[in-house]
Design a protein around this motif. Structure first.
Motif, PDB file in Angstrom:
ATOM      1  N   LYS A 264       0.839  -1.203   0.000  1.00 14.57           N
ATOM      2  CA  LYS A 264       0.000   0.000   0.000  1.00 14.57           C
ATOM      3  C   LYS A 264       0.874   1.253   0.000  1.00 14.57           C
ATOM      4  O   LYS A 264       0.616   2.220  -0.735  1.00 14.57           O
ATOM      5  N   TYR A 265       1.931   1.246   0.819  1.00  8.93           N
ATOM      6  CA  TYR A 265       2.833   2.406   0.898  1.00  8.93           C
ATOM      7  C   TYR A 265       3.535   2.622  -0.442  1.00  8.93           C
ATOM      8  O   TYR A 265       3.646   3.770  -0.916  1.00  8.93           O
ATOM      9  N   ILE A 266       4.002   1.560  -1.061  1.00  7.57           N
ATOM     10  CA  ILE A 266       4.699   1.689  -2.341  1.00  7.57           C
ATOM     11  C   ILE A 266       3.756   2.208  -3.412  1.00  7.57           C
ATOM     12  O   ILE A 266       4.119   3.081  -4.215  1.00  7.57           O
ATOM     13  N   GLU A 267       2.558   1.678  -3.439  1.00  4.80           N
ATOM     14  CA  GLU A 267       1.564   2.140  -4.424  1.00  4.80           C
ATOM     15  C   GLU A 267       1.282   3.635  -4.290  1.00  4.80           C
ATOM     16  O   GLU A 267       1.080   4.337  -5.288  1.00  4.80           O
ATOM     17  N   GLU A 268       1.311   4.132  -3.063  1.00  3.49           N
ATOM     18  CA  GLU A 268       1.042   5.551  -2.816  1.00  3.49           C
ATOM     19  C   GLU A 268       2.234   6.440  -3.138  1.00  3.49           C
ATOM     20  O   GLU A 268       2.075   7.659  -3.310  1.00  3.49           O
ATOM     21  N   ASN A 269       3.425   5.857  -3.216  1.00  2.51           N
ATOM     22  CA  ASN A 269       4.632   6.680  -3.363  1.00  2.51           C
ATOM     23  C   ASN A 269       5.451   6.392  -4.621  1.00  2.51           C
ATOM     24  O   ASN A 269       6.457   7.075  -4.853  1.00  2.51           O
ATOM     25  N   ILE A 270       5.056   5.434  -5.411  1.00  2.00           N
ATOM     26  CA  ILE A 270       5.789   5.151  -6.636  1.00  2.00           C
ATOM     27  C   ILE A 270       5.478   6.233  -7.679  1.00  2.00           C
ATOM     28  O   ILE A 270       4.344   6.720  -7.767  1.00  2.00           O
ATOM     29  N   VAL A 271       6.481   6.647  -8.446  1.00  2.00           N
ATOM     30  CA  VAL A 271       6.326   7.715  -9.446  1.00  2.00           C
ATOM     31  C   VAL A 271       6.823   7.208 -10.796  1.00  2.00           C
ATOM     32  O   VAL A 271       7.990   6.822 -10.929  1.00  2.00           O
ATOM     33  N   ASP A 272       5.924   7.208 -11.771  1.00  3.17           N
ATOM     34  CA  ASP A 272       6.281   6.767 -13.121  1.00  3.17           C
ATOM     35  C   ASP A 272       6.915   5.381 -13.125  1.00  3.17           C
ATOM     36  O   ASP A 272       7.894   5.121 -13.851  1.00  3.17           O
ATOM     37  N   GLY A 273       6.409   4.523 -12.273  1.00  6.53           N
ATOM     38  CA  GLY A 273       6.894   3.150 -12.226  1.00  6.53           C
ATOM     39  C   GLY A 273       8.181   2.943 -11.459  1.00  6.53           C
ATOM     40  O   GLY A 273       8.733   1.838 -11.441  1.00  6.53           O
ATOM     41  N   VAL A 274       8.683   3.999 -10.821  1.00  8.55           N
ATOM     42  CA  VAL A 274       9.945   3.901 -10.079  1.00  8.55           C
ATOM     43  C   VAL A 274       9.716   4.280  -8.624  1.00  8.55           C
ATOM     44  O   VAL A 274       9.183   5.358  -8.325  1.00  8.55           O
ATOM     45  N   PHE A 275      10.129   3.388  -7.722  1.00  9.01           N
ATOM     46  CA  PHE A 275      10.067   3.673  -6.290  1.00  9.01           C
ATOM     47  C   PHE A 275      11.462   4.061  -5.820  1.00  9.01           C
ATOM     48  O   PHE A 275      12.447   3.378  -6.129  1.00  9.01           O
ATOM     49  N   ARG A 276      11.551   5.161  -5.080  1.00  4.04           N
ATOM     50  CA  ARG A 276      12.847   5.671  -4.643  1.00  4.04           C
ATOM     51  C   ARG A 276      12.933   5.747  -3.128  1.00  4.04           C
ATOM     52  O   ARG A 276      11.984   6.155  -2.463  1.00  4.04           O
ATOM     53  N   GLU A 277      14.108   5.349  -2.613  1.00  2.00           N
ATOM     54  CA  GLU A 277      14.416   5.518  -1.189  1.00  2.00           C
ATOM     55  C   GLU A 277      15.793   6.147  -1.068  1.00  2.00           C
ATOM     56  O   GLU A 277      16.768   5.633  -1.620  1.00  2.00           O
ATOM     57  N   SER A 278      15.871   7.273  -0.360  1.00  2.00           N
ATOM     58  CA  SER A 278      17.144   7.980  -0.197  1.00  2.00           C
ATOM     59  C   SER A 278      17.576   7.982   1.259  1.00  2.00           C
ATOM     60  O   SER A 278      16.739   8.103   2.164  1.00  2.00           O
ATOM     61  N   LEU A 279      18.870   7.863   1.460  1.00  2.00           N
ATOM     62  CA  LEU A 279      19.457   7.892   2.802  1.00  2.00           C
ATOM     63  C   LEU A 279      20.555   8.937   2.853  1.00  2.00           C
ATOM     64  O   LEU A 279      21.352   9.048   1.918  1.00  2.00           O
ATOM     65  N   LYS A 280      20.596   9.690   3.949  1.00  3.05           N
ATOM     66  CA  LYS A 280      21.673  10.646   4.197  1.00  3.05           C
ATOM     67  C   LYS A 280      22.130  10.499   5.642  1.00  3.05           C
ATOM     68  O   LYS A 280      21.309  10.344   6.544  1.00  3.05           O
ATOM     69  N   SER A 281      23.444  10.557   5.825  1.00  2.00           N
ATOM     70  CA  SER A 281      23.979  10.402   7.174  1.00  2.00           C
ATOM     71  C   SER A 281      25.400  10.947   7.238  1.00  2.00           C
ATOM     72  O   SER A 281      25.996  11.284   6.215  1.00  2.00           O
ATOM     73  N   LYS A 282      25.915  11.010   8.427  1.00  4.64           N
ATOM     74  CA  LYS A 282      27.336  11.239   8.658  1.00  4.64           C
ATOM     75  C   LYS A 282      27.984   9.897   8.982  1.00  4.64           C
ATOM     76  O   LYS A 282      27.381   9.036   9.637  1.00  4.64           O
ATOM     77  N   ILE A 283      29.186   9.725   8.502  1.00  2.62           N
ATOM     78  CA  ILE A 283      29.977   8.545   8.830  1.00  2.62           C
ATOM     79  C   ILE A 283      31.152   8.992   9.696  1.00  2.62           C
ATOM     80  O   ILE A 283      31.820   9.987   9.389  1.00  2.62           O
ATOM     81  N   GLY A 284      31.375   8.266  10.780  1.00  3.00           N
ATOM     82  CA  GLY A 284      32.513   8.553  11.642  1.00  3.00           C
ATOM     83  C   GLY A 284      33.667   7.606  11.336  1.00  3.00           C
ATOM     84  O   GLY A 284      33.456   6.417  11.088  1.00  3.00           O
ATOM     85  N   ILE A 285      34.865   8.124  11.330  1.00  7.13           N
ATOM     86  CA  ILE A 285      36.068   7.331  11.067  1.00  7.13           C
ATOM     87  C   ILE A 285      37.026   7.529  12.227  1.00  7.13           C
ATOM     88  O   ILE A 285      37.502   8.641  12.460  1.00  7.13           O
ATOM     89  N   ILE A 286      37.295   6.473  12.968  1.00  8.07           N
ATOM     90  CA  ILE A 286      38.276   6.589  14.045  1.00  8.07           C
ATOM     91  C   ILE A 286      39.493   5.731  13.715  1.00  8.07           C
ATOM     92  O   ILE A 286      39.382   4.625  13.182  1.00  8.07           O
ATOM     93  N   THR A 287      40.663   6.285  13.996  1.00  4.38           N
ATOM     94  CA  THR A 287      41.923   5.587  13.797  1.00  4.38           C
ATOM     95  C   THR A 287      42.724   5.673  15.077  1.00  4.38           C
ATOM     96  O   THR A 287      42.656   6.676  15.795  1.00  4.38           O
ATOM     97  N   TRP A 288      43.487   4.638  15.355  1.00  7.65           N
ATOM     98  CA  TRP A 288      44.322   4.647  16.556  1.00  7.65           C
ATOM     99  C   TRP A 288      45.518   3.717  16.399  1.00  7.65           C
ATOM    100  O   TRP A 288      45.461   2.749  15.664  1.00  7.65           O
ATOM    101  N   GLN A 289      46.560   4.077  17.078  1.00 10.60           N
ATOM    102  CA  GLN A 289      47.774   3.270  17.113  1.00 10.60           C
ATOM    103  C   GLN A 289      47.644   2.245  18.213  1.00 10.60           C
ATOM    104  O   GLN A 289      47.338   2.573  19.368  1.00 10.60           O
ATOM    105  N   VAL A 290      47.841   0.982  17.884  1.00  9.52           N
ATOM    106  CA  VAL A 290      47.725  -0.087  18.866  1.00  9.52           C
ATOM    107  C   VAL A 290      48.963  -0.095  19.740  1.00  9.52           C
ATOM    108  O   VAL A 290      50.083   0.105  19.275  1.00  9.52           O
ATOM    109  N   LYS A 291      48.737  -0.334  21.017  1.00 14.02           N
ATOM    110  CA  LYS A 291      49.858  -0.402  21.950  1.00 14.02           C
ATOM    111  C   LYS A 291      49.517  -1.385  23.055  1.00 14.02           C
ATOM    112  O   LYS A 291      48.375  -1.786  23.232  1.00 14.02           O
ATOM    113  N   ASN A 292      50.513  -1.761  23.800  1.00 11.87           N
ATOM    114  CA  ASN A 292      50.296  -2.642  24.950  1.00 11.87           C
ATOM    115  C   ASN A 292      49.843  -1.805  26.136  1.00 11.87           C
ATOM    116  O   ASN A 292      50.517  -0.862  26.546  1.00 11.87           O
ATOM    117  N   ILE A 293      48.667  -2.131  26.672  1.00 14.09           N
ATOM    118  CA  ILE A 293      48.121  -1.385  27.802  1.00 14.09           C
ATOM    119  C   ILE A 293      47.947  -2.327  28.989  1.00 14.09           C
ATOM    120  O   ILE A 293      47.432  -3.411  28.861  1.00 14.09           O
TER     121      ILE A 293
END
Length: 293
Positions: A264-293
């Protein structure tokens, strides 16, 4: 030093509350084969979404080069390599890359892409990171860099710390940072799930903050960077129904009429035979030097 046990417990609480993370890891089960099947099913079309935006890959490579974490003599381990979105670009900069993935189908796609790219220094292993014994496999303290990107199996202290145990040099973890904008997911969560579970679905229990806080409280000094990430999926009616029914069946009991609500949701939101889903986010990248603790 800050209390690592506090951050471990906070992460565990977030995981326990997250039906999103539980589905990624288990598709409503803890059986390893069903986890593999879950990712096998995603392998054929995985790149249709996650390979659209390479900004995060380029950012990771820039950081690794600038920090001198990789060079032509480096041996790299990549956990949950998937279809090789990071693997193949990194393989061009290092001596060799060992990859680990629970999904045989993902590895098949990776091998096909590696062959096309002429990358002969990639060695895939079909293993479950959470169950892998590093010493038995000869992987303990073997690698100059250990990398894991958007990997839901890095969901607790043990999985995170195992990265340190595999590395003799540095580590890099790439994960979600902050909220994710996805109108389709938000709409369907409200339609299919009750209010409580809808909020749980939106809570990313593997947000980068948990790993960063644990590493810092252990005595490491991880560096953190952020990059924008997004993609748009374009599908036919049948493709959208199939994908979204499989997705939400992992979150709810079988007796709930998921397909009726999704169609039902797809039928209500499909346009010209194409259904679209978009995602936006931030990605976090952490780096660290390994050591003996």
């Amino acid at each position: 030093m800050m209390d690592v046990e506090f951050f471990k417990s906070q992460w565990q609480k977030a995981v326990e509350k997250s039906i999103y993370l539980s589905s990624c890891n288990s598709a409503r089960t803890t059986n390893a084969q069903k986890i593999a099947n879950f990712w096998d099913d995603k392998s054929a079309k995985y790149d249709d979404s996650c390979a659209q935006d390479y900004r995060r890959v380029e950012k990771v490579l820039d950081i690794l080069h600038n920090e001198n974490y990789i060079n032509k003599e480096s041996s790299v381990l990549e956990i949950a390599s998937g279809t090789g979105i990071y693997t193949i670009p990194i393989s061009k900069c290092v001596k060799d890359v060992v990859t680990i993935d629970i999904s045989k189908k993902m590895i098949e796609v990776l091998n096909e892409k590696a062959n096309k790219a002429g990358a002969k220094n990639i060695a895939p292993l079909n293993e479950n990171w959470n169950e892998l014994n590093l010493k038995e496999k000869g992987l303990y303290k073997k690698f100059d860099l250990v990398l894991s990107a958007l990997n839901p199996s890095i969901k607790d202290f043990d999985a995170l710390n195992k990265m340190n145990e595999a590395s003799k040099g540095a580590c890099c973890l790439v994960s979600w940072a902050g909220p994710v904008e996805d109108k389709v997911a938000s709409d369907l969560s409200s339609i299919i799930l009750d209010e409580k579970d809808s909020k749980k679905l939106q809570r990313r229990a593997f947000d980068i903050i948990y790993s960063f806080s644990i590493l810092y409280s252990m005595g490491y000094f991880p560096k953190i960077d952020y990059v924008d990430f997004g993609y748009t999926i374009e599908e036919s009616y049948d493709e959208a129904v199939d994908r979204l029914c499989k997705k939400y069946s992992a979150y709810v009991d079988e007796n709930i009429k998921v397909k009726d609500k999704i169609t039902k949701y797809i039928e209500e939101n499909i346009v010209d035979g194409v259904f679209r889903e978009s995602l936006k986010s931030k990605i976090g990248i952490i780096t660290w030097q390994v050591k003996n603790i």
